[in-house]
Scaffold this motif. Structure first.
Motif, PDB file in Angstrom:
ATOM      1  N   VAL A  23       0.835  -1.205   0.000  1.00  0.00           N
ATOM      2  CA  VAL A  23       0.000   0.000   0.000  1.00  0.00           C
ATOM      3  C   VAL A  23       0.866   1.250   0.000  1.00  0.00           C
ATOM      4  N   LEU A  24       1.949   1.256   0.770  1.00  0.00           N
ATOM      5  CA  LEU A  24       2.845   2.419   0.788  1.00  0.00           C
ATOM      6  C   LEU A  24       3.477   2.646  -0.583  1.00  0.00           C
ATOM      7  N   ALA A  25       3.909   1.571  -1.216  1.00  0.00           N
ATOM      8  CA  ALA A  25       4.508   1.708  -2.546  1.00  0.00           C
ATOM      9  C   ALA A  25       3.505   2.278  -3.545  1.00  0.00           C
ATOM     10  N   ARG A  26       2.265   1.795  -3.468  1.00  0.00           N
ATOM     11  CA  ARG A  26       1.237   2.320  -4.356  1.00  0.00           C
ATOM     12  C   ARG A  26       0.951   3.790  -4.056  1.00  0.00           C
ATOM     13  N   GLY A  27       1.009   4.164  -2.774  1.00  0.00           N
ATOM     14  CA  GLY A  27       0.765   5.560  -2.417  1.00  0.00           C
ATOM     15  C   GLY A  27       1.806   6.500  -2.982  1.00  0.00           C
ATOM     16  N   VAL A  28       3.068   6.067  -2.960  1.00  0.00           N
ATOM     17  CA  VAL A  28       4.136   6.899  -3.518  1.00  0.00           C
ATOM     18  C   VAL A  28       3.976   7.047  -5.022  1.00  0.00           C
ATOM     19  N   VAL A  29       3.631   5.933  -5.692  1.00  0.00           N
ATOM     20  CA  VAL A  29       3.456   5.969  -7.146  1.00  0.00           C
ATOM     21  C   VAL A  29       2.303   6.883  -7.531  1.00  0.00           C
ATOM     22  N   LYS A  30       1.270   6.918  -6.719  1.00  0.00           N
ATOM     23  CA  LYS A  30       0.063   7.672  -7.052  1.00  0.00           C
ATOM     24  C   LYS A  30       0.134   9.144  -6.667  1.00  0.00           C
ATOM     25  N   ARG A  31       1.283   9.607  -6.135  1.00  0.00           N
ATOM     26  CA  ARG A  31       1.377  11.021  -5.764  1.00  0.00           C
ATOM     27  C   ARG A  31       1.178  11.927  -6.978  1.00  0.00           C
ATOM     28  N   SER A  32       1.857  11.591  -8.067  1.00  0.00           N
ATOM     29  CA  SER A  32       1.721  12.410  -9.275  1.00  0.00           C
ATOM     30  C   SER A  32       0.294  12.336  -9.818  1.00  0.00           C
ATOM     31  N   GLU A  33      -0.286  11.142  -9.765  1.00  0.00           N
ATOM     32  CA  GLU A  33      -1.668  11.002 -10.231  1.00  0.00           C
ATOM     33  C   GLU A  33      -2.613  11.844  -9.386  1.00  0.00           C
ATOM     34  N   SER A  34      -2.390  11.852  -8.059  1.00  0.00           N
ATOM     35  CA  SER A  34      -3.231  12.662  -7.181  1.00  0.00           C
ATOM     36  C   SER A  34      -3.052  14.143  -7.483  1.00  0.00           C
ATOM     37  N   ALA A  35      -1.809  14.536  -7.781  1.00  0.00           N
ATOM     38  CA  ALA A  35      -1.565  15.946  -8.102  1.00  0.00           C
ATOM     39  C   ALA A  35      -2.311  16.365  -9.361  1.00  0.00           C
ATOM     40  N   VAL A  36      -2.296  15.496 -10.380  1.00  0.00           N
ATOM     41  CA  VAL A  36      -3.002  15.805 -11.620  1.00  0.00           C
ATOM     42  C   VAL A  36      -4.496  15.913 -11.374  1.00  0.00           C
ATOM     43  N   ARG A  37      -5.038  15.006 -10.595  1.00  0.00           N
ATOM     44  CA  ARG A  37      -6.479  15.024 -10.337  1.00  0.00           C
ATOM     45  C   ARG A  37      -6.885  16.243  -9.533  1.00  0.00           C
ATOM     46  N   GLN A  38      -6.040  16.626  -8.564  1.00  0.00           N
ATOM     47  CA  GLN A  38      -6.356  17.838  -7.809  1.00  0.00           C
ATOM     48  C   GLN A  38      -6.266  19.068  -8.703  1.00  0.00           C
ATOM     49  N   ALA A  39      -5.323  19.082  -9.633  1.00  0.00           N
ATOM     50  CA  ALA A  39      -5.205  20.218 -10.563  1.00  0.00           C
ATOM     51  C   ALA A  39      -6.415  20.310 -11.479  1.00  0.00           C
ATOM     52  N   LEU A  40      -7.049  19.144 -11.736  1.00  0.00           N
ATOM     53  CA  LEU A  40      -8.257  19.138 -12.568  1.00  0.00           C
ATOM     54  C   LEU A  40      -9.508  19.471 -11.775  1.00  0.00           C
ATOM     55  N   GLY A  41      -9.355  19.686 -10.462  1.00  0.00           N
ATOM     56  CA  GLY A  41     -10.490  20.117  -9.657  1.00  0.00           C
ATOM     57  C   GLY A  41     -11.203  19.025  -8.895  1.00  0.00           C
ATOM     58  N   ILE A  42     -10.646  17.845  -8.863  1.00  0.00           N
ATOM     59  CA  ILE A  42     -11.275  16.757  -8.106  1.00  0.00           C
ATOM     60  C   ILE A  42     -11.047  16.999  -6.612  1.00  0.00           C
ATOM     61  N   PRO A  43     -12.096  16.962  -5.783  1.00  0.00           N
ATOM     62  CA  PRO A  43     -11.936  17.229  -4.333  1.00  0.00           C
ATOM     63  C   PRO A  43     -11.020  16.202  -3.671  1.00  0.00           C
ATOM     64  N   ARG A  44     -10.318  16.655  -2.648  1.00  0.00           N
ATOM     65  CA  ARG A  44      -9.420  15.749  -1.923  1.00  0.00           C
ATOM     66  C   ARG A  44     -10.181  14.636  -1.197  1.00  0.00           C
ATOM     67  N   GLY A  45     -11.402  14.938  -0.756  1.00  0.00           N
ATOM     68  CA  GLY A  45     -12.193  13.912  -0.091  1.00  0.00           C
ATOM     69  C   GLY A  45     -12.472  12.721  -0.992  1.00  0.00           C
ATOM     70  N   ARG A  46     -12.690  13.001  -2.264  1.00  0.00           N
ATOM     71  CA  ARG A  46     -12.929  11.915  -3.215  1.00  0.00           C
ATOM     72  C   ARG A  46     -11.660  11.088  -3.415  1.00  0.00           C
ATOM     73  N   LEU A  47     -10.500  11.767  -3.442  1.00  0.00           N
ATOM     74  CA  LEU A  47      -9.242  11.038  -3.573  1.00  0.00           C
ATOM     75  C   LEU A  47      -8.983  10.155  -2.349  1.00  0.00           C
ATOM     76  N   VAL A  48      -9.335  10.681  -1.178  1.00  0.00           N
ATOM     77  CA  VAL A  48      -9.153   9.906   0.046  1.00  0.00           C
ATOM     78  C   VAL A  48     -10.024   8.657   0.020  1.00  0.00           C
ATOM     79  N   ARG A  49     -11.268   8.812  -0.424  1.00  0.00           N
ATOM     80  CA  ARG A  49     -12.162   7.643  -0.507  1.00  0.00           C
ATOM     81  C   ARG A  49     -11.636   6.625  -1.516  1.00  0.00           C
ATOM     82  N   GLN A  50     -11.065   7.108  -2.612  1.00  0.00           N
ATOM     83  CA  GLN A  50     -10.503   6.190  -3.598  1.00  0.00           C
ATOM     84  C   GLN A  50      -9.338   5.408  -3.015  1.00  0.00           C
TER      85      GLN A  50
END
Length: 271
Positions: free
Chosen positions: A139-166
């Protein structure tokens, strides 16, 4: 209930007492009932009375109940004297044999076969901790890999709460798959072990029962929460601008240290 009767092999037997549920005496094997030796032995010896004088019956385990008014030292001394006298002509070492006491309650305190069971429980806990550390590392390894993906999604306006649920859903999926695989291995592996390695023991419960399911579910939920906590905190603090410009690459060092600590814990527990 005491005072009643039960029919065994066409012969009635009076019930003189009922043991507590789960009580197996001094053995790990499940016990349905106890019979007087005078009733059981003739059947085992083909209706012969030789069992009364035969020596070396290793299958026989004697349990005694001392009268409260008789001191333990006196009871042991008399039992030792009687044993030596009865076996004087059987083997030379019987002349030095000594009868010792061990309360029946001691069998639940980790001695004899119960000590082996305690070690097996300890090994099980260690293996479970290794598995939890492994899941946390994934899970930690996946979290590090997904940092850039999370940044892109936040830049597109996706709420952080939705990212947390994902992230929680993905963690639950990985953990659930690991637990299901572990239970399947425990189910079939336990049957193999019981059939080929512990052939002389009768088990009262299945390899996977309600307690095993509850313990596994609790350990899995705890591992999932602990493993997802760090990625959730890091993803919630991701600055999309810095991450997309590459400034956030150095922040993965702490995640690497966490994974290194988990690998060290796995190696230590395995050793």
């Amino acid at each position: 209930m005491p005072g009643g009767s039960i029919l065994l092999n066409g012969k009635p037997h009076e019930i003189i007492g009922v043991a507590p549920a789960g009580f197996n005496g001094s053995d790990l094997s499940a016990v349905d009932l106890w019979l007087p030796l005078s009733d059981l032995a003739p059947t085992a010896w083909n209706n012969s009375q030789d069992w009364r004088t035969a020596k070396g019956m290793q299958w026989l385990t004697a349990l005694a109940r001392r009268k409260p008014e008789v001191p333990m030292a006196r009871a042991l001394a008399e039992a030792t004297e009687n044993y030596r006298r009865a076996n004087a002509d059987f083997a030379p070492f019987e002349a030095k044999a000594e009868v010792r006491s061990r309360p029946l309650a001691a069998y639940s305190e980790g001695a004899g076969p119960e000590r082996i069971a305690g070690w097996l429980y300890g090994v099980t806990v260690i293996v479970l901790l290794i598995a939890c550390a492994n899941i946390a590392n994934v899970v930690l390894a996946r979290g590090v890999v997904k940092r850039s993906e999370s940044a892109v999604r936040q830049a597109l306006g996706i709420p952080r709460g939705r990212l947390v649920r994902q992230l929680l859903a993905e963690t639950a999926l990985v953990t659930g798959f690991g637990l299901a695989l572990g239970l399947a291995i425990a189910k079939w592996g336990g049957l193999v072990v019981r059939r080929f390695l512990v052939t002389g023991t009768t088990f009262a419960t299945d390899t996977v029962n309600v307690r095993v399911l509850l313990a596994t579910a609790g350990a899995g939920v705890l591992a999932a929460l602990l493993a997802s906590l760090w990625p959730l905190l890091r993803s919630a603090r991701v600055d999309p601008a810095l991450e997309l410009h590459g400034a956030g690459r150095g922040t993965s060092r702490s995640g690497g240290r966490a994974r290194g600590a988990l690998l060290l814990a796995q190696t230590t527990l395995s050793t």
